[in-house]
Write a protein that holds these residues in place. Structure first.
Motif, PDB file in Angstrom:
ATOM      1  N   SER A  80     -83.164 -38.741 -56.385  1.00  0.00           N
ATOM      2  CA  SER A  80     -83.606 -37.425 -55.898  1.00  0.00           C
ATOM      3  C   SER A  80     -84.810 -37.494 -54.971  1.00  0.00           C
ATOM      4  O   SER A  80     -85.439 -36.474 -54.704  1.00  0.00           O
ATOM      5  CB  SER A  80     -83.951 -36.528 -57.091  1.00  0.00           C
ATOM      6  N   GLY A  81     -85.108 -38.670 -54.472  1.00  0.00           N
ATOM      7  CA  GLY A  81     -86.187 -38.760 -53.487  1.00  0.00           C
ATOM      8  C   GLY A  81     -87.567 -38.935 -54.092  1.00  0.00           C
ATOM      9  O   GLY A  81     -88.245 -39.923 -53.826  1.00  0.00           O
ATOM     10  N   ALA A  82     -88.024 -37.980 -54.901  1.00  0.00           N
ATOM     11  CA  ALA A  82     -89.385 -38.015 -55.426  1.00  0.00           C
ATOM     12  C   ALA A  82     -89.590 -39.255 -56.287  1.00  0.00           C
ATOM     13  O   ALA A  82     -88.896 -39.449 -57.284  1.00  0.00           O
ATOM     14  CB  ALA A  82     -89.661 -36.758 -56.245  1.00  0.00           C
ATOM     15  N   PRO A  83     -90.536 -40.118 -55.912  1.00  0.00           N
ATOM     16  CA  PRO A  83     -90.698 -41.378 -56.638  1.00  0.00           C
ATOM     17  C   PRO A  83     -91.451 -41.205 -57.952  1.00  0.00           C
ATOM     18  O   PRO A  83     -92.151 -40.216 -58.174  1.00  0.00           O
ATOM     19  CB  PRO A  83     -91.507 -42.233 -55.662  1.00  0.00           C
ATOM     20  N   GLY A  84     -91.287 -42.211 -58.830  1.00  0.00           N
ATOM     21  CA  GLY A  84     -92.146 -42.310 -59.994  1.00  0.00           C
ATOM     22  C   GLY A  84     -93.446 -42.973 -59.588  1.00  0.00           C
ATOM     23  O   GLY A  84     -93.645 -43.352 -58.420  1.00  0.00           O
ATOM     24  N   ILE A  85     -94.338 -43.124 -60.548  1.00  0.00           N
ATOM     25  CA  ILE A  85     -95.694 -43.586 -60.238  1.00  0.00           C
ATOM     26  C   ILE A  85     -96.102 -44.661 -61.247  1.00  0.00           C
ATOM     27  O   ILE A  85     -95.841 -44.524 -62.446  1.00  0.00           O
ATOM     28  CB  ILE A  85     -96.693 -42.408 -60.308  1.00  0.00           C
ATOM     29  N   ARG A  86     -96.761 -45.689 -60.748  1.00  0.00           N
ATOM     30  CA  ARG A  86     -97.307 -46.741 -61.617  1.00  0.00           C
ATOM     31  C   ARG A  86     -98.775 -46.918 -61.303  1.00  0.00           C
ATOM     32  O   ARG A  86     -99.157 -47.115 -60.159  1.00  0.00           O
ATOM     33  CB  ARG A  86     -96.555 -48.056 -61.389  1.00  0.00           C
ATOM     34  N   ILE A  87     -99.612 -46.838 -62.329  1.00  0.00           N
ATOM     35  CA  ILE A  87    -101.038 -47.090 -62.149  1.00  0.00           C
ATOM     36  C   ILE A  87    -101.543 -47.837 -63.378  1.00  0.00           C
ATOM     37  O   ILE A  87    -101.453 -47.352 -64.498  1.00  0.00           O
ATOM     38  CB  ILE A  87    -101.843 -45.797 -61.879  1.00  0.00           C
ATOM     39  N   GLY A  88    -102.012 -49.055 -63.160  1.00  0.00           N
ATOM     40  CA  GLY A  88    -102.417 -49.888 -64.287  1.00  0.00           C
ATOM     41  C   GLY A  88    -101.224 -50.166 -65.184  1.00  0.00           C
ATOM     42  O   GLY A  88    -100.170 -50.595 -64.722  1.00  0.00           O
ATOM     43  N   ASN A  89    -101.385 -49.882 -66.471  1.00  0.00           N
ATOM     44  CA  ASN A  89    -100.273 -50.092 -67.406  1.00  0.00           C
ATOM     45  C   ASN A  89     -99.552 -48.795 -67.733  1.00  0.00           C
ATOM     46  O   ASN A  89     -98.829 -48.708 -68.720  1.00  0.00           O
ATOM     47  CB  ASN A  89    -100.779 -50.756 -68.699  1.00  0.00           C
ATOM     48  N   VAL A  90     -99.730 -47.774 -66.884  1.00  0.00           N
ATOM     49  CA  VAL A  90     -99.126 -46.462 -67.098  1.00  0.00           C
ATOM     50  C   VAL A  90     -98.010 -46.235 -66.076  1.00  0.00           C
ATOM     51  O   VAL A  90     -98.207 -46.441 -64.871  1.00  0.00           O
ATOM     52  CB  VAL A  90    -100.178 -45.335 -66.989  1.00  0.00           C
ATOM     53  N   PHE A  91     -96.851 -45.793 -66.578  1.00  0.00           N
ATOM     54  CA  PHE A  91     -95.677 -45.547 -65.740  1.00  0.00           C
ATOM     55  C   PHE A  91     -95.278 -44.087 -65.905  1.00  0.00           C
ATOM     56  O   PHE A  91     -94.907 -43.660 -67.004  1.00  0.00           O
ATOM     57  CB  PHE A  91     -94.532 -46.478 -66.152  1.00  0.00           C
ATOM     58  N   ILE A  92     -95.367 -43.332 -64.817  1.00  0.00           N
ATOM     59  CA  ILE A  92     -95.146 -41.883 -64.840  1.00  0.00           C
ATOM     60  C   ILE A  92     -93.753 -41.616 -64.275  1.00  0.00           C
ATOM     61  O   ILE A  92     -93.490 -41.894 -63.097  1.00  0.00           O
ATOM     62  CB  ILE A  92     -96.223 -41.159 -64.011  1.00  0.00           C
ATOM     63  N   MET A  93     -92.867 -41.077 -65.126  1.00  0.00           N
ATOM     64  CA  MET A  93     -91.459 -40.984 -64.743  1.00  0.00           C
ATOM     65  C   MET A  93     -90.928 -39.568 -64.902  1.00  0.00           C
ATOM     66  O   MET A  93     -91.537 -38.712 -65.555  1.00  0.00           O
ATOM     67  CB  MET A  93     -90.642 -41.966 -65.587  1.00  0.00           C
ATOM     68  N   ALA A  94     -89.772 -39.343 -64.291  1.00  0.00           N
ATOM     69  CA  ALA A  94     -89.136 -38.033 -64.339  1.00  0.00           C
ATOM     70  C   ALA A  94     -88.673 -37.696 -65.757  1.00  0.00           C
ATOM     71  O   ALA A  94     -88.476 -38.573 -66.591  1.00  0.00           O
ATOM     72  CB  ALA A  94     -87.942 -38.012 -63.390  1.00  0.00           C
ATOM     73  N   GLY A  95     -88.485 -36.405 -66.000  1.00  0.00           N
ATOM     74  CA  GLY A  95     -87.962 -35.966 -67.287  1.00  0.00           C
ATOM     75  C   GLY A  95     -86.448 -35.907 -67.320  1.00  0.00           C
ATOM     76  O   GLY A  95     -85.848 -35.971 -68.396  1.00  0.00           O
ATOM     77  N   VAL A  96     -85.807 -35.794 -66.154  1.00  0.00           N
ATOM     78  CA  VAL A  96     -84.350 -35.705 -66.089  1.00  0.00           C
ATOM     79  C   VAL A  96     -83.763 -37.093 -66.350  1.00  0.00           C
ATOM     80  O   VAL A  96     -84.062 -38.043 -65.613  1.00  0.00           O
ATOM     81  CB  VAL A  96     -83.896 -35.178 -64.708  1.00  0.00           C
ATOM     82  N   PRO A  97     -82.932 -37.240 -67.393  1.00  0.00           N
ATOM     83  CA  PRO A  97     -82.540 -38.583 -67.837  1.00  0.00           C
ATOM     84  C   PRO A  97     -81.893 -39.463 -66.775  1.00  0.00           C
ATOM     85  O   PRO A  97     -82.191 -40.653 -66.707  1.00  0.00           O
ATOM     86  CB  PRO A  97     -81.569 -38.295 -68.997  1.00  0.00           C
TER      87      PRO A  97
END
Length: 251
Positions: free
Chosen positions: A136-153
């Motif tokens: 869907s285009g919008a990327p996830g995010i990684r910072i340090g040991n944290v991974f920020i991801m979408a809620g849609v499975p």
């Protein structure tokens, strides 16, 4: 020396999960993916769309695990506050990532163009990298040991694909299952003794009631496949001696 066990935690973010309007499916798929990477999902917390709740959970769980994943709250609407909350937790500002802006501009070029709302999905905690999202285009995010991801499975699944093989971990945990038509309480001591006899394995017991009968499946888990096989053989032997019929693969 005991083998290093890599762990991860997951924070599921969203009022819709807590209200029951949406059923979470990400815990199972993230746990399974992590296992293949040799990382154990150690804990999961579900929090509301409130900055203080997200900050507290993120800081507590990232401190005691090798990795922290979050799902939810990174869309284009006003209540998508995950990025701001995690930036606050890390003590950094929020910026528009130039690569994310470019990705969104390309994605929306034939879909009505970028808007201020859509560009919210290019906001990241300062210093973050991106996780590719081919869905869907919008990327996830990684910072340090944290991974920020979408809620849609299915979008989360794509982000996990992009991360495959990039995280350091140990050996994947393997498991085998046997089952018996027996009340769990009747074999509790036998299970405990078998687990003690085989260091490095865990035996899980999962009772059920089916067709008017009580039964249980027993799952042996370890990173060592040879040890799993030996433990399954020993557990089968002990149950058979105790007069139980054992079903390989579970009931």
């Amino acid at each position: 020396m005991s083998e290093r066990i890599w762990t991860a935690a997951l924070v599921v973010i969203g009022d819709e999960i807590l209200s029951g309007r949406t059923q979470d499916k990400n815990v199972a798929q993230i746990a399974a993916w992590l296992n293949v990477q040799g990382i154990r999902l150690a804990e999961v917390r579900v929090v509301a769309d409130r900055e203080d709740a997200i900050v507290e959970a993120v800081n507590a769980l990232r401190a005691r695990n090798d990795y922290l994943f979050t799902t939810g709250g990174i869309g284009p609407t006003h209540d998508d506050i995950t990025v701001d909350a995690i930036a606050a937790a890390l003590g950094v500002g929020v910026v528009h990532h130039p690569k994310a802006v470019a990705v969104l501009e390309r994605y929306y070029a034939t879909r009505g163009g970028t808007t201020a709302a859509r560009l919210r999905m290019a906001r990241v905690p300062d210093g973050a990298d991106l996780i590719e999202n081919k869905v869907s285009g919008a990327p996830g995010i990684r910072i340090g040991n944290v991974f920020i991801m979408a809620g849609v499975p299915h979008i989360t699944a794509g982000m996990l694909d992009a991360l495959t093989g990039t995280l350091e971990g140990g050996r994947p945990v393997v498991s085998k299952t046997i089952g018996c038509w027996v009340a769990e309480s009747e074999v509790a001591d036998l299970l405990r003794e078998t687990e003690r006899a085989h260091g490095g394995v865990a035996i899980g017991s999962y009772p059920f009631f089916r067709d008017g009968r009580t039964g249980a499946n027993f799952v042996v888990r370890s990173p060592d496949a040879v040890l799993v096989d030996a433990t399954i053989a020993d557990l089968t032997r002990r149950l058979t001696i105790a007069g139980r019929d054992v079903t390989d693969g579970g009931i």
